[in-house]
Write a protein that holds these residues in place. Structure first.
Motif, mmCIF file in Angstrom:
data_model
loop_
_atom_site.group_PDB
_atom_site.id
_atom_site.type_symbol
_atom_site.label_atom_id
_atom_site.label_comp_id
_atom_site.label_asym_id
_atom_site.label_seq_id
_atom_site.Cartn_x
_atom_site.Cartn_y
_atom_site.Cartn_z
ATOM 1 N N ARG A 113 7.145 13.288 -3.366
ATOM 2 C CA ARG A 113 6.988 14.531 -4.168
ATOM 3 C C ARG A 113 8.435 14.636 -4.824
ATOM 4 N N ALA A 114 9.277 14.212 -4.518
ATOM 5 C CA ALA A 114 10.596 14.542 -4.971
ATOM 6 C C ALA A 114 11.182 13.615 -6.059
ATOM 7 N N PHE A 115 10.506 12.301 -6.032
ATOM 8 C CA PHE A 115 11.221 11.166 -6.606
ATOM 9 C C PHE A 115 11.338 11.541 -8.152
ATOM 10 N N MET A 116 10.063 11.965 -8.813
ATOM 11 C CA MET A 116 10.482 12.197 -10.399
ATOM 12 C C MET A 116 11.092 13.200 -10.559
ATOM 13 N N HIS A 117 11.396 14.070 -9.603
ATOM 14 C CA HIS A 117 12.260 15.419 -10.064
ATOM 15 C C HIS A 117 13.738 14.992 -9.825
ATOM 16 N N VAL A 118 14.152 13.678 -8.928
ATOM 17 C CA VAL A 118 15.338 13.228 -8.854
ATOM 18 C C VAL A 118 15.719 12.642 -10.334
ATOM 19 N N ILE A 119 14.744 11.883 -11.012
ATOM 20 C CA ILE A 119 15.265 11.451 -12.362
ATOM 21 C C ILE A 119 15.082 12.416 -13.262
ATOM 22 N N ASP A 120 14.351 13.469 -13.267
ATOM 23 C CA ASP A 120 14.293 14.512 -14.221
ATOM 24 C C ASP A 120 15.578 15.491 -14.198
ATOM 25 N N GLY A 121 15.799 15.639 -12.912
ATOM 26 C CA GLY A 121 17.261 16.612 -12.476
ATOM 27 C C GLY A 121 18.513 15.741 -13.117
ATOM 28 N N LYS A 134 0.885 -1.218 -0.200
ATOM 29 C CA LYS A 134 -0.201 0.039 -0.106
ATOM 30 C C LYS A 134 0.911 1.458 -0.100
ATOM 31 N N ASN A 135 1.964 1.243 0.901
ATOM 32 C CA ASN A 135 2.891 2.590 0.839
ATOM 33 C C ASN A 135 3.407 2.713 -0.369
ATOM 34 N N LEU A 136 4.026 1.744 -1.017
ATOM 35 C CA LEU A 136 4.607 1.609 -2.351
ATOM 36 C C LEU A 136 3.749 2.335 -3.351
ATOM 37 N N ARG A 137 2.421 1.744 -3.324
ATOM 38 C CA ARG A 137 1.516 2.158 -4.319
ATOM 39 C C ARG A 137 1.250 3.648 -3.817
ATOM 40 N N LEU A 138 1.121 3.931 -2.658
ATOM 41 C CA LEU A 138 1.000 5.574 -2.503
ATOM 42 C C LEU A 138 2.150 6.226 -2.846
ATOM 43 N N PHE A 139 3.247 5.700 -2.680
ATOM 44 C CA PHE A 139 4.458 6.681 -2.895
ATOM 45 C C PHE A 139 4.411 6.840 -4.490
ATOM 46 N N TRP A 140 4.070 5.585 -5.358
ATOM 47 C CA TRP A 140 4.208 5.701 -6.896
ATOM 48 C C TRP A 140 3.226 6.693 -7.224
ATOM 49 N N GLN A 141 2.045 6.554 -6.710
ATOM 50 C CA GLN A 141 1.055 7.523 -6.983
ATOM 51 C C GLN A 141 0.975 8.824 -6.913
ATOM 52 N N GLY A 142 1.487 9.221 -5.841
ATOM 53 C CA GLY A 142 1.920 10.377 -5.153
ATOM 54 C C GLY A 142 2.657 11.172 -6.179
ATOM 55 N N THR A 143 3.785 10.124 -6.539
ATOM 56 C CA THR A 143 4.921 10.859 -7.150
ATOM 57 C C THR A 143 4.584 11.077 -8.587
ATOM 58 N N MET A 144 3.791 10.325 -9.293
ATOM 59 C CA MET A 144 3.383 10.523 -10.669
ATOM 60 C C MET A 144 2.236 11.364 -11.006
ATOM 61 N N LEU A 145 1.339 11.460 -10.144
ATOM 62 C CA LEU A 145 0.361 12.505 -10.040
ATOM 63 C C LEU A 145 0.756 13.929 -9.630
ATOM 64 N N SER A 146 1.377 14.201 -8.578
ATOM 65 C CA SER A 146 2.141 15.415 -8.363
ATOM 66 C C SER A 146 2.893 15.949 -9.448
ATOM 67 N N TYR A 147 3.504 15.034 -10.039
ATOM 68 C CA TYR A 147 4.472 15.659 -11.164
ATOM 69 C C TYR A 147 3.515 15.814 -12.466
ATOM 70 N N ILE A 148 2.671 15.121 -12.687
ATOM 71 C CA ILE A 148 1.791 15.303 -14.045
ATOM 72 C C ILE A 148 0.862 16.369 -13.664
ATOM 73 N N ALA A 149 0.406 16.818 -12.407
ATOM 74 C CA ALA A 149 -0.682 17.626 -12.127
ATOM 75 C C ALA A 149 0.122 18.970 -12.010
ATOM 76 N N LEU A 150 1.458 18.824 -11.540
ATOM 77 C CA LEU A 150 2.266 20.170 -11.821
ATOM 78 C C LEU A 150 2.637 20.804 -12.873
ATOM 79 N N PHE A 151 3.068 19.840 -13.722
ATOM 80 C CA PHE A 151 3.801 20.527 -14.881
ATOM 81 C C PHE A 151 3.108 20.345 -16.062
ATOM 82 N N ALA A 152 3.072 21.350 -16.942
ATOM 83 C CA ALA A 152 2.698 21.440 -18.340
ATOM 84 C C ALA A 152 3.673 20.885 -19.214
#
Lengths: 265, 266
Positions: B109-117, B6-24
């Motif tokens: 919240r930071a995970f995708m930005h680590v990859i992106d950065g 559950k926690n891993l799913r939460l981590f992944w969903q939070g990661t993806m959704l915050s990234y997708i929702a935030l950035f155009a």
């Protein structure tokens, strides 16, 4: 852009400028763009160019001040119409009897004029923090250069603002346009360092001629003819920019009043 | 096991959704403008300025410093906006109303930005090699990759802390822009640390990026992982401290905001 309108509505222009300054002083992003960023760039450049000697301190002061002018033009003047769209006041403004271009001119005048503060801040920083003794070699010509620079930047901003509001695709490049102009206009290093093919691009940028005039009059290194030439080109570009802006404003107002599509695209 | 999933799913969903929702940025043009052209232009500006300052004697110093510093675009701006985005979008009350694991939620919240950065720095190095003549022929490339990843992690950790500030101030753009430019000065990207005044040197030692940039320069100069290992460990440690501070601040904010009912008004 009709100059006669600016003269006829000078009180409106000044009132808009005053309100814009009051409003923007409360906007922390604008405080950053106008004061903090040029100051940090000045600190960096003063450290980096330290070994070039004290003569370069004034060059850095003017150059970092110009970065503030350009950033302010790009982000503040460039969005001077967009902010009205975002806050829902664009329709009202185009409906009032005062020509819309007069209002935008006043806003841009305020933005550009207040960003001159960046030069003052950089000057104070170089003098107090780094202990440089700074002086302007040709003070009267420097003042004339500053006035022409403000006029050239405001005129240039009048092109950018309607483009950003009408073509969102162009506005997406706003962030990417900041540093290229720092480079191409030779704010902090001569454009002789750049590849030859970039020189024509520099020549058609009013900020480049502003940098020539301001650097030349502060350091006294440029011959008078070069400064006069830069002044002349700033005036020519300003007139051309105002002409282009007049066409753009006409087109934009058509979209607002006749198509009524500006707020929906 | 169920909790972990559950926690891993939460981590992944939070990661993806915050990234997708935030950035155009998912539109290629916007992404290219913000993540490729802007960093390239900034890098070119400081490389040309450095070239002018040193009469072309030390170009690699500026290329490497500015290439690594590019990670702050994702680490500071991206992460800050990901954390602060919940407040601006009005979703913070719902977020704090869930029983979701806060550690997963916060660090996600930071995970995708680590990859992106990390990708951003790699792109910057490619620019350095193709446009500015950076020579990586003597470089241990896997070690450089690891250095980039570690530096991005520590910078994102500072971004998480800055993101928490965005929950208690409306001046977040002022804060993260200032931090971003301060890193350009203090990290040694453009000015050798030993040329800075003592107090600035001291400050640079507690910031992310400083050791990452120094390690990258050492690797390009031909040193190996063994030589730069201690620097990477310290860089990682600095990131851990900032990340932990950020998490406690996030937790503190939640407690205080719930007690005062001030989620949207702080």
């Amino acid at each position: 852009m009709n100059i006669r309108n600016i003269i006829k509505y000078w009180r409106v222009t000044l009132t808009v400028a005053e309100m814009t300054v009051r409003h923007q002083l409360n906007d922390s992003f604008i405080v950053f763009a106008v004061l903090i960023q040029p100051m940090l760039i000045a600190i960096l450049a003063l450290f980096m160019l330290k070994e070039k000697g004290t003569d370069y301190a004034m060059f850095v002061v003017v150059g970092s001040g110009l970065t503030g002018l350009w950033s302010s033009l790009l982000f503040v003047s460039g969005n001077s119409i967009n902010v009205e769209r975002w806050s829902g006041t664009l329709e009202t403004l185009v409906g009032v009897p005062t020509p819309f271009e007069v209002i935008v001119f006043g806003k841009n005048l305020a933005s550009v004029a207040q960003s001159l503060l960046s030069m003052v801040v950089s000057y104070a920083l170089a003098a107090l923090f780094f202990g440089y003794s700074l002086h302007v070699d040709q003070p009267l010509m420097f003042i004339a250069s500053v006035l022409l620079t403000v006029f050239a930047f405001v005129s240039f901003g009048l092109i950018i603002a309607p483009i950003f509001v009408m073509y969102r695709g162009v506005q997406q490049w706003q962030n990417a346009l900041e540093f290229p102009v720092y480079i191409l206009a030779g704010f902090l290093f001569p454009i002789a360092l750049l590849p030859f093919w970039t020189v024509p691009i520099s020549y058609v940028l009013p900020p480049y001629w502003a940098a020539i005039a301001l650097h030349g009059t502060t350091t006294g290194a440029a011959p008078l003819e070069e400064t006069f030439f830069a002044w002349g080109l700033m005036l020519v570009f300003s007139i051309v920019d105002l002409f282009i802006a007049s066409r753009l404003f006409k087109f934009m107002l058509y979209k607002v009043r006749v198509d009524a599509t500006l707020d929906t695209e | 096991m169920n909790v972990l999933t559950k926690n891993l799913r939460l981590f992944w969903q939070g990661t993806m959704l915050s990234y997708i929702a935030l950035f155009a940025w998912l539109r290629p043009v916007t992404y290219a403008a913000s993540k490729i052209v802007m960093p390239l232009a900034q890098m070119l500006f400081f490389v040309f300025l450095g070239t002018y300052a040193t009469n072309s004697n030390n170009v690699d110093f500026y290329v490497i410093g500015n290439a690594v510093q590019i990670t702050a675009v994702s680490g500071i701006f991206g992460v800050t906006m990901s954390v602060g985005g919940d407040r601006w979008a009005g979703t913070l009350p719902y977020l704090f109303g869930t029983p979701a694991n806060r550690v997963m939620l916060f660090f996600g919240r930071a995970f995708m930005h680590v990859i992106d950065g990390t990708i951003g720095v790699v792109i910057a190095f490619i620019w350095g090699v193709t446009l500015l003549g950076l020579d990586l022929s003597h470089t241990n490339l896997p070690a450089l990759g690891l250095t980039i990843l570690v530096t991005t992690l520590s910078t994102c950790a500072l971004g998480l802390l800055m993101g928490c500030l965005s929950l208690i101030t409306s001046n977040v753009m002022f804060v993260n822009n200032t931090v971003y430019f301060l890193l350009l000065i203090f990290s040694g990207a453009n000015v050798a640390i030993d040329k800075l005044p003592a107090w600035m040197q001291a400050l640079s030692q507690i910031l992310p990026l400083t050791r990452g940039i120094a390690a990258s320069r050492a690797l390009v100069a031909g040193q190996g992982l063994a030589e730069i290992g201690p620097m990477l460990l310290t860089e990682l440690g600095i990131g851990f401290v900032y990340g932990t501070l950020g998490y406690f601040m996030f937790h503190w904010f939640e407690v205080v905001a719930k007690r005062r009912g001030s989620l949207e008004t702080v």
